[in-house]
Design a protein around this motif. Structure first.
Motif, PDB file in Angstrom:
ATOM      1  N   GLU A  60       0.830  -1.208   0.000  1.00  0.00           N
ATOM      2  CA  GLU A  60       0.000   0.000   0.000  1.00  0.00           C
ATOM      3  C   GLU A  60       0.862   1.255   0.000  1.00  0.00           C
ATOM      4  O   GLU A  60       0.597   2.205  -0.754  1.00  0.00           O
ATOM      5  CB  GLU A  60      -0.916   0.002   1.226  1.00  0.00           C
ATOM      6  CG  GLU A  60      -2.047  -1.021   1.158  1.00  0.00           C
ATOM      7  CD  GLU A  60      -2.839  -1.077   2.453  1.00  0.00           C
ATOM      8  OE1 GLU A  60      -2.429  -0.406   3.435  1.00  0.00           O
ATOM      9  OE2 GLU A  60      -3.861  -1.789   2.488  1.00  0.00           O
ATOM     10  N   VAL A  61       1.893   1.275   0.823  1.00  0.00           N
ATOM     11  CA  VAL A  61       2.759   2.451   0.897  1.00  0.00           C
ATOM     12  C   VAL A  61       3.501   2.646  -0.424  1.00  0.00           C
ATOM     13  O   VAL A  61       3.617   3.775  -0.937  1.00  0.00           O
ATOM     14  CB  VAL A  61       3.752   2.324   2.067  1.00  0.00           C
ATOM     15  CG1 VAL A  61       4.751   3.480   2.050  1.00  0.00           C
ATOM     16  CG2 VAL A  61       3.015   2.292   3.394  1.00  0.00           C
ATOM     17  N   LEU A  62       4.001   1.560  -0.997  1.00  0.00           N
ATOM     18  CA  LEU A  62       4.732   1.666  -2.262  1.00  0.00           C
ATOM     19  C   LEU A  62       3.800   2.075  -3.402  1.00  0.00           C
ATOM     20  O   LEU A  62       4.196   2.830  -4.292  1.00  0.00           O
ATOM     21  CB  LEU A  62       5.426   0.351  -2.577  1.00  0.00           C
ATOM     22  CG  LEU A  62       6.619   0.008  -1.683  1.00  0.00           C
ATOM     23  CD1 LEU A  62       7.166  -1.378  -2.026  1.00  0.00           C
ATOM     24  CD2 LEU A  62       7.721   1.052  -1.828  1.00  0.00           C
ATOM     25  N   ALA A  63       2.571   1.588  -3.381  1.00  0.00           N
ATOM     26  CA  ALA A  63       1.617   1.976  -4.432  1.00  0.00           C
ATOM     27  C   ALA A  63       1.380   3.480  -4.403  1.00  0.00           C
ATOM     28  O   ALA A  63       1.307   4.132  -5.457  1.00  0.00           O
ATOM     29  CB  ALA A  63       0.304   1.214  -4.261  1.00  0.00           C
ATOM     30  N   ARG A  64       1.274   4.049  -3.211  1.00  0.00           N
ATOM     31  CA  ARG A  64       1.104   5.502  -3.103  1.00  0.00           C
ATOM     32  C   ARG A  64       2.339   6.230  -3.604  1.00  0.00           C
ATOM     33  O   ARG A  64       2.250   7.258  -4.282  1.00  0.00           O
ATOM     34  CB  ARG A  64       0.806   5.891  -1.660  1.00  0.00           C
ATOM     35  CG  ARG A  64      -0.585   5.492  -1.187  1.00  0.00           C
ATOM     36  CD  ARG A  64      -0.959   6.227   0.087  1.00  0.00           C
ATOM     37  NE  ARG A  64      -0.089   5.862   1.202  1.00  0.00           N
ATOM     38  CZ  ARG A  64      -0.349   4.859   2.039  1.00  0.00           C
ATOM     39  NH1 ARG A  64      -1.426   4.109   1.881  1.00  0.00           N
ATOM     40  NH2 ARG A  64       0.474   4.605   3.039  1.00  0.00           N
ATOM     41  N   ALA A  65       3.506   5.696  -3.279  1.00  0.00           N
ATOM     42  CA  ALA A  65       4.743   6.328  -3.737  1.00  0.00           C
ATOM     43  C   ALA A  65       4.845   6.295  -5.258  1.00  0.00           C
ATOM     44  O   ALA A  65       5.184   7.307  -5.893  1.00  0.00           O
ATOM     45  CB  ALA A  65       5.945   5.633  -3.105  1.00  0.00           C
ATOM     46  N   PHE A  66       4.551   5.165  -5.860  1.00  0.00           N
ATOM     47  CA  PHE A  66       4.641   5.038  -7.311  1.00  0.00           C
ATOM     48  C   PHE A  66       3.589   5.876  -8.033  1.00  0.00           C
ATOM     49  O   PHE A  66       3.765   6.222  -9.201  1.00  0.00           O
ATOM     50  CB  PHE A  66       4.513   3.573  -7.725  1.00  0.00           C
ATOM     51  CG  PHE A  66       5.749   2.756  -7.495  1.00  0.00           C
ATOM     52  CD1 PHE A  66       6.964   3.138  -8.051  1.00  0.00           C
ATOM     53  CD2 PHE A  66       5.706   1.598  -6.735  1.00  0.00           C
ATOM     54  CE1 PHE A  66       8.117   2.380  -7.847  1.00  0.00           C
ATOM     55  CE2 PHE A  66       6.849   0.836  -6.530  1.00  0.00           C
ATOM     56  CZ  PHE A  66       8.057   1.231  -7.082  1.00  0.00           C
ATOM     57  N   ALA A  67       2.516   6.212  -7.353  1.00  0.00           N
ATOM     58  CA  ALA A  67       1.451   6.998  -7.989  1.00  0.00           C
ATOM     59  C   ALA A  67       1.792   8.474  -8.070  1.00  0.00           C
ATOM     60  O   ALA A  67       1.103   9.222  -8.767  1.00  0.00           O
ATOM     61  CB  ALA A  67       0.143   6.819  -7.227  1.00  0.00           C
ATOM     62  N   GLY A  68       2.835   8.902  -7.374  1.00  0.00           N
ATOM     63  CA  GLY A  68       3.197  10.311  -7.356  1.00  0.00           C
ATOM     64  C   GLY A  68       4.371  10.625  -8.265  1.00  0.00           C
ATOM     65  O   GLY A  68       4.641   9.923  -9.240  1.00  0.00           O
ATOM     66  N   SER A  69       5.064  11.703  -7.920  1.00  0.00           N
ATOM     67  CA  SER A  69       6.211  12.141  -8.724  1.00  0.00           C
ATOM     68  C   SER A  69       7.423  12.435  -7.847  1.00  0.00           C
ATOM     69  O   SER A  69       8.289  13.218  -8.207  1.00  0.00           O
ATOM     70  CB  SER A  69       5.830  13.391  -9.530  1.00  0.00           C
ATOM     71  OG  SER A  69       5.400  14.429  -8.667  1.00  0.00           O
ATOM     72  N   GLU A  70       7.467  11.812  -6.671  1.00  0.00           N
ATOM     73  CA  GLU A  70       8.531  12.075  -5.716  1.00  0.00           C
ATOM     74  C   GLU A  70       9.730  11.151  -5.948  1.00  0.00           C
ATOM     75  O   GLU A  70       9.656  10.182  -6.708  1.00  0.00           O
ATOM     76  CB  GLU A  70       8.007  11.900  -4.297  1.00  0.00           C
ATOM     77  CG  GLU A  70       6.852  12.832  -3.960  1.00  0.00           C
ATOM     78  CD  GLU A  70       6.278  12.552  -2.585  1.00  0.00           C
ATOM     79  OE1 GLU A  70       5.829  13.513  -1.950  1.00  0.00           O
ATOM     80  OE2 GLU A  70       6.268  11.386  -2.154  1.00  0.00           O
ATOM     81  N   VAL A  71      10.817  11.463  -5.255  1.00  0.00           N
ATOM     82  CA  VAL A  71      11.973  10.573  -5.167  1.00  0.00           C
ATOM     83  C   VAL A  71      11.933   9.958  -3.770  1.00  0.00           C
ATOM     84  O   VAL A  71      11.946  10.676  -2.770  1.00  0.00           O
ATOM     85  CB  VAL A  71      13.293  11.335  -5.377  1.00  0.00           C
ATOM     86  CG1 VAL A  71      14.479  10.404  -5.169  1.00  0.00           C
ATOM     87  CG2 VAL A  71      13.336  11.953  -6.769  1.00  0.00           C
ATOM     88  N   VAL A  72      11.866   8.627  -3.718  1.00  0.00           N
ATOM     89  CA  VAL A  72      11.688   7.935  -2.440  1.00  0.00           C
ATOM     90  C   VAL A  72      12.815   6.921  -2.265  1.00  0.00           C
ATOM     91  O   VAL A  72      13.145   6.167  -3.188  1.00  0.00           O
ATOM     92  CB  VAL A  72      10.328   7.218  -2.378  1.00  0.00           C
ATOM     93  CG1 VAL A  72      10.173   6.473  -1.061  1.00  0.00           C
ATOM     94  CG2 VAL A  72       9.192   8.225  -2.562  1.00  0.00           C
ATOM     95  N   PHE A  73      13.387   6.912  -1.071  1.00  0.00           N
ATOM     96  CA  PHE A  73      14.366   5.896  -0.710  1.00  0.00           C
ATOM     97  C   PHE A  73      13.699   4.902   0.229  1.00  0.00           C
ATOM     98  O   PHE A  73      13.056   5.295   1.211  1.00  0.00           O
ATOM     99  CB  PHE A  73      15.586   6.526  -0.036  1.00  0.00           C
ATOM    100  CG  PHE A  73      16.354   7.443  -0.944  1.00  0.00           C
ATOM    101  CD1 PHE A  73      17.192   6.932  -1.920  1.00  0.00           C
ATOM    102  CD2 PHE A  73      16.214   8.814  -0.842  1.00  0.00           C
ATOM    103  CE1 PHE A  73      17.879   7.774  -2.779  1.00  0.00           C
ATOM    104  CE2 PHE A  73      16.905   9.669  -1.690  1.00  0.00           C
ATOM    105  CZ  PHE A  73      17.740   9.145  -2.660  1.00  0.00           C
TER     106      PHE A  73
END
Length: 278
Positions: free
Chosen positions: A53-66
């Motif tokens: 769920e957390v990764l799906a939200r991250a991939f849906a945006g335009s941020e850089v995530v570590f």
């Protein structure tokens, strides 16, 4: 403008208190040294549903995530699988990643003075660390050659997956920053000014804080109360922060507003992001 940067830390051991997180201050430092800042951080346990769920939200945006942790091949490592599920792609054997893992296993056999057996059960299991979401790009691991990986979401988000071990994770995050984010270094200098106040209340300061933010776009006003500071005792640190070019005018307006209320001003504090240094 640079993108927002996020940090995801995976592991039951952090939530249970068995280990203390070290990634958050390290990532703040690595970003700050390059004139960048962390927008958010989150810790999630080793539960596949939550990780996905957390990764799906991250991939849906335009941020850089570590994302730190959970990319191994033991039963409690789920991050590789969850990343693939969040992206809607299969897990596939990554030839280069598995070649690097094989090199590492050969090195270990040589160090131990034993023949290398690629079909030994533990070696076969290690190769699972090279089974990655389709389309993943590798992040080199200078510590033991077992690579991390990066995936790009449909909206442009870049999520970079590294091990949970700081000795591996931090050099790998640095590599990502230097090789994929350099165009954003020191592009948006930040500054911060604040003052120590005694005897003031946040409720009385709120209208002034709201007015400063409304009149000075790009600047944020902050209030940090303390009841037992070793130097200042009970006090409020009130200040402004934001783009270096916009902060001075907001700071002067804040001081003028405090003086108009006859609030006694204590020590003033100035902090500048490395990107604002001459």
């Amino acid at each position: 403008m640079s993108p927002d940067f996020g940090l995801l830390i995976v592991g039951d051991e952090i939530l249970s208190g068995k280990r203390a997180d070290k990634h958050l201050p390290a990532v703040v430092r690595l970003l700050g040294e390059r004139g960048l800042a962390l927008s958010w951080a989150q810790v999630v346990g080793d539960e596949p549903r939550r990780i996905t769920e957390v990764l799906a939200r991250a991939f849906a945006g335009s941020e850089v995530v570590f994302c730190c942790g959970g990319i191994g091949a033991t039963p409690d490592d789920h991050t590789r699988q969850c990343a693939a599920q969040a992206l809607g792609v299969p897990l596939v054997a990554h030839r280069e990643a598995q070649a690097l893992i094989t090199e590492r296993m050969q090195d270990m056999a040589h160090e131990q003075g034993v023949p290398f057996d690629a079909m030994r059960a533990d070696n076969v299991q290690r190769l699972q660390m090279g089974v990655l979401p389709q389309g993943a790009r590798l992040i080199p691991n200078p510590y033991n050659k077992i690579a991390g990986f990066s995936c790009i979401g449909a909206a442009g988000a870049a999520v970079h997956f590294v091990p949970g071990f700081p000795v591996m994770a931090w050099p790998m995050i640095e590599w990502v920053l230097e090789n994929t984010c350099a165009r954003w270094f020191h592009r948006n200098p930040q500054a911060e000014h604040s003052v120590v106040l005694h005897g003031a209340t946040e409720s009385a300061l709120t209208p002034l804080m709201q007015r400063i933010e409304a009149e000075h776009p790009g600047v944020r006003v902050f209030s940090l109360p303390s009841v037992d500071h070793p130097v200042y005792g009970a006090h409020i640190e009130l200040g402004v922060k934001g783009e270096a070019a916009r902060v001075p005018a907001a700071w002067q307006a804040l001081l003028a507003g405090l003086q108009a209320q006859a609030i006694a001003l204590g020590p003033q504090i100035e902090r500048r992001c490395p990107s604002a240094a001459p």
